[in-house]
Design a protein around this motif. Structure first.
Motif, PDB file in Angstrom:
ATOM      1  N   UNK A 124       0.538  -1.098  -0.030  1.00  0.00           N
ATOM      2  CA  UNK A 124      -0.572  -0.053  -0.103  1.00  0.00           C
ATOM      3  C   UNK A 124       0.607   0.806   0.466  1.00  0.00           C
ATOM      4  N   UNK A 125       2.088   1.312   0.258  1.00  0.00           N
ATOM      5  CA  UNK A 125       2.459   2.071   0.893  1.00  0.00           C
ATOM      6  C   UNK A 125       3.676   2.785  -0.452  1.00  0.00           C
ATOM      7  N   UNK A 126       4.450   1.652  -1.083  1.00  0.00           N
ATOM      8  CA  UNK A 126       5.692   1.525  -1.990  1.00  0.00           C
ATOM      9  C   UNK A 126       5.591   2.728  -2.809  1.00  0.00           C
ATOM     10  N   UNK A 127       4.688   2.880  -3.720  1.00  0.00           N
ATOM     11  CA  UNK A 127       4.337   4.144  -4.862  1.00  0.00           C
ATOM     12  C   UNK A 127       4.923   5.513  -3.981  1.00  0.00           C
ATOM     13  N   UNK A 128       3.982   5.720  -2.857  1.00  0.00           N
ATOM     14  CA  UNK A 128       3.923   6.288  -2.646  1.00  0.00           C
ATOM     15  C   UNK A 128       5.396   7.367  -1.673  1.00  0.00           C
ATOM     16  N   UNK A 129       6.362   6.356  -1.207  1.00  0.00           N
ATOM     17  CA  UNK A 129       7.223   5.721  -0.425  1.00  0.00           C
ATOM     18  C   UNK A 129       8.634   6.233  -1.613  1.00  0.00           C
ATOM     19  N   UNK A 130       8.641   5.579  -3.139  1.00  0.00           N
ATOM     20  CA  UNK A 130       9.039   5.707  -3.978  1.00  0.00           C
ATOM     21  C   UNK A 130       9.203   7.277  -4.496  1.00  0.00           C
ATOM     22  N   UNK A 131       7.817   8.188  -4.486  1.00  0.00           N
ATOM     23  CA  UNK A 131       8.052   9.001  -4.750  1.00  0.00           C
ATOM     24  C   UNK A 131       8.832  10.127  -4.338  1.00  0.00           C
ATOM     25  N   UNK A 132       8.919  10.216  -3.007  1.00  0.00           N
ATOM     26  CA  UNK A 132      10.259  10.402  -2.193  1.00  0.00           C
ATOM     27  C   UNK A 132      11.482  10.601  -3.160  1.00  0.00           C
ATOM     28  N   UNK A 133      11.981  12.310  -3.225  1.00  0.00           N
ATOM     29  CA  UNK A 133      12.766  12.399  -3.089  1.00  0.00           C
ATOM     30  C   UNK A 133      14.365  11.591  -2.838  1.00  0.00           C
ATOM     31  N   UNK A 134      14.471  10.839  -1.802  1.00  0.00           N
ATOM     32  CA  UNK A 134      15.115  11.093  -1.343  1.00  0.00           C
ATOM     33  C   UNK A 134      14.443   9.143  -0.660  1.00  0.00           C
ATOM     34  N   UNK A 179      14.777   1.595  -5.471  1.00  0.00           N
ATOM     35  CA  UNK A 179      13.296   2.439  -5.603  1.00  0.00           C
ATOM     36  C   UNK A 179      13.920   3.524  -4.308  1.00  0.00           C
ATOM     37  N   UNK A 180      14.887   3.505  -3.156  1.00  0.00           N
ATOM     38  CA  UNK A 180      15.087   3.977  -2.417  1.00  0.00           C
ATOM     39  C   UNK A 180      14.203   4.330  -1.255  1.00  0.00           C
ATOM     40  N   UNK A 181      13.656   2.573  -0.988  1.00  0.00           N
ATOM     41  CA  UNK A 181      13.010   2.522   0.318  1.00  0.00           C
ATOM     42  C   UNK A 181      14.232   1.691   1.197  1.00  0.00           C
ATOM     43  N   UNK A 182      13.981   1.645   2.284  1.00  0.00           N
ATOM     44  CA  UNK A 182      14.739   1.459   3.356  1.00  0.00           C
ATOM     45  C   UNK A 182      13.440   0.564   4.035  1.00  0.00           C
ATOM     46  N   UNK A 183      14.341  -1.132   3.949  1.00  0.00           N
ATOM     47  CA  UNK A 183      13.483  -1.907   5.141  1.00  0.00           C
ATOM     48  C   UNK A 183      14.035  -2.460   6.360  1.00  0.00           C
ATOM     49  N   UNK A 184      13.533  -2.419   7.238  1.00  0.00           N
ATOM     50  CA  UNK A 184      13.921  -2.771   8.404  1.00  0.00           C
ATOM     51  C   UNK A 184      13.580  -3.724   9.607  1.00  0.00           C
ATOM     52  N   UNK A 185      13.181  -3.963  10.397  1.00  0.00           N
ATOM     53  CA  UNK A 185      13.160  -4.792  11.612  1.00  0.00           C
ATOM     54  C   UNK A 185      13.257  -4.401  12.952  1.00  0.00           C
ATOM     55  N   UNK A 186      12.286  -4.447  13.849  1.00  0.00           N
ATOM     56  CA  UNK A 186      12.707  -4.029  15.062  1.00  0.00           C
ATOM     57  C   UNK A 186      11.973  -5.386  16.441  1.00  0.00           C
ATOM     58  N   UNK A 187      12.911  -6.209  16.495  1.00  0.00           N
ATOM     59  CA  UNK A 187      12.645  -6.877  17.482  1.00  0.00           C
ATOM     60  C   UNK A 187      12.415  -7.611  18.667  1.00  0.00           C
TER      61      UNK A 187
END
Length: 263
Positions: A124-134, A179-187
Motif C-alpha cells: 500500500x505504501x510502495x508507490x508513495x515512498x518511491x515518489x519521494x526524492x530520498x 527505489x530508495x526504500x529501506x526495510x528494517x525490523x524491530x524485534x
C-alpha cells in the motif's frame, strides 16, 4: 527532531506499542497517519495524542484489506503532501500453543494475518515512498519468539509467522532498495505494556505477589535487569523511520535489554 516535517503512517494504533509509536513520531516532529481496525478506539487515542488534530489523520483500515490501506495512504498524502515512512505494528499475537497443539485453520489464520497482512501494508505504501526524492522507510515489528522459543509460553504459529516476516523483510529490502526504500525490523522481547501487564497480573494473582514482582523476575534474565517498555521499542522504530538510518536496510534490531545477544 529527527522526523521534522515528515509523514509517518503507523498501522495498528491501539493501547500498546502502536500508540507509543504514534506518540514518539509526533514528538519527533512528524505528521502521523494513524491506522487501525477499531475506529472508535483509534479516534479516542488520536484525540489524546494530538488534541488539535492538526498533525494526525485517523484512518480506519484492516491490514487484510489492501484497498482500505491504499485509501488511508491516499488520504494521508492528500492531507500532508507526502509519505516518508510506515511502521507496521498490527499483528495477531494472542494465539498460543505448541507444535503438538497445532490446528490447521488456526495456523493458517496466524500466518495470513501476520505475513500477508504485512505484505499488504508494504504494497500500500510502495508507490508513495518511491515518489519521494530520498525514498522512504518501512519498519516492521517482529518478535523474539521467532528467535528464542519460550517453552512456558509456546507460540509456535506466531513464531513461524514472525520468522517468515524476517525473510520477507530481507527480500523486500533487496527488491525495493533501487527505489530508495529501506526495510528494517524491530524485534522486541517482553514489553511492559497492556498485554504483558495483564499476563503479570494473572501470574501475580496465582502466586500471591504483585505484578511488578513478576515483571522484575522476568527481567532477571536480561543483562540490564529491566524489562523494556512499549515506549523503548517505539524509540527503535522511530530511529529506523528517520533519516538517521538512511544507510541501514535489511537489518534487524533486538530491543531486549540484553536477554540474549544477536549474532
Amino acid at each position: 527532531m529527527i522526523l521534522q516535517d515528515s509523514t509517518v503512517m503507523v498501522v495498528g494504533v491501539g493501547p500498546g506499542l502502536g500508540r507509543s509509536c504514534a506518540a514518539a513520531a509526533l514528538r519527533d516532529g512528524a505528521n502521523v497517519i494513524a491506522v487501525a481496525r477499531n475506529l472508535e478506539r483509534l479516534e479516542a487515542a488520536a484525540a489524546e495524542l494530538d488534541p488539535t488534530g492538526e498533525r494526525i489523520l485517523v484512518a480506519g483500515a484492516d491490514m487484510m484489506d489492501l484497498e482500505s490501506l491504499e485509501a488511508a495512504v491516499s488520504a494521508g498524502v492528500e492531507r500532508f503532501g507526502r509519505l516518508d515512512a510506515v511502521i507496521n505494528v498490527a499483528a495477531m499475537d494472542a494465539t498460543m500453543g505448541a507444535f503438538a497443539d497445532l490446528d490447521d485453520d488456526g495456523l493458517r489464520t496466524v500466518l495470513e494475518i501476520n505475513a500477508l497482512g504485512a505484505v499488504n501494508v508494504v504494497r500500500s505504501v510502495t508507490s508513495a515512498l518511491a515518489a519521494n526524492e530520498n525514498g522512504g522507510s518501512v519498519v516492521l515489528i517482529g518478535s523474539q519468539a521467532s528467535l528464542k522459543p519460550v517453552p512456558a509460553i509456546p507460540q509456535f504459529a506466531y513464531a513461524a509467522a514472525k520468522s517468515a516476516l524476517l525473510a520477507m523483510a530481507r527480500n523486500m529490502a533487496s527488491e525495493l532498495g533501487p527505489q530508495g526504500i529501506r526495510v528494517n525490523t524491530v524485534i522486541p522481547t517482553w514489553m511492559w505494556g497492556p498485554n504483558v501487564q495483564m499476563y503479570c497480573e494473572w501470574q501475580a494473582s496465582e502466586r500471591g505477589i504483585t505484578a511488578e514482582e513478576v515483571r522484575d523476575e522476568i527481567a532477571q534474565g536480561m543483562a540490564l535487569r529491566v524489562m523494556p517498555t512499549d515506549a523503548d521499542v517505539a524509540e527503535a522504530a522511530v530511529f529506523f523511520a528517520s533519516d538517521r538510518a538512511r544507510m541501514i536496510t535489511g537489518q534487524r534490531m533486538l530491543v531486549n535489554a540484553g536477554e540474549f545477544f544477536d549474532t
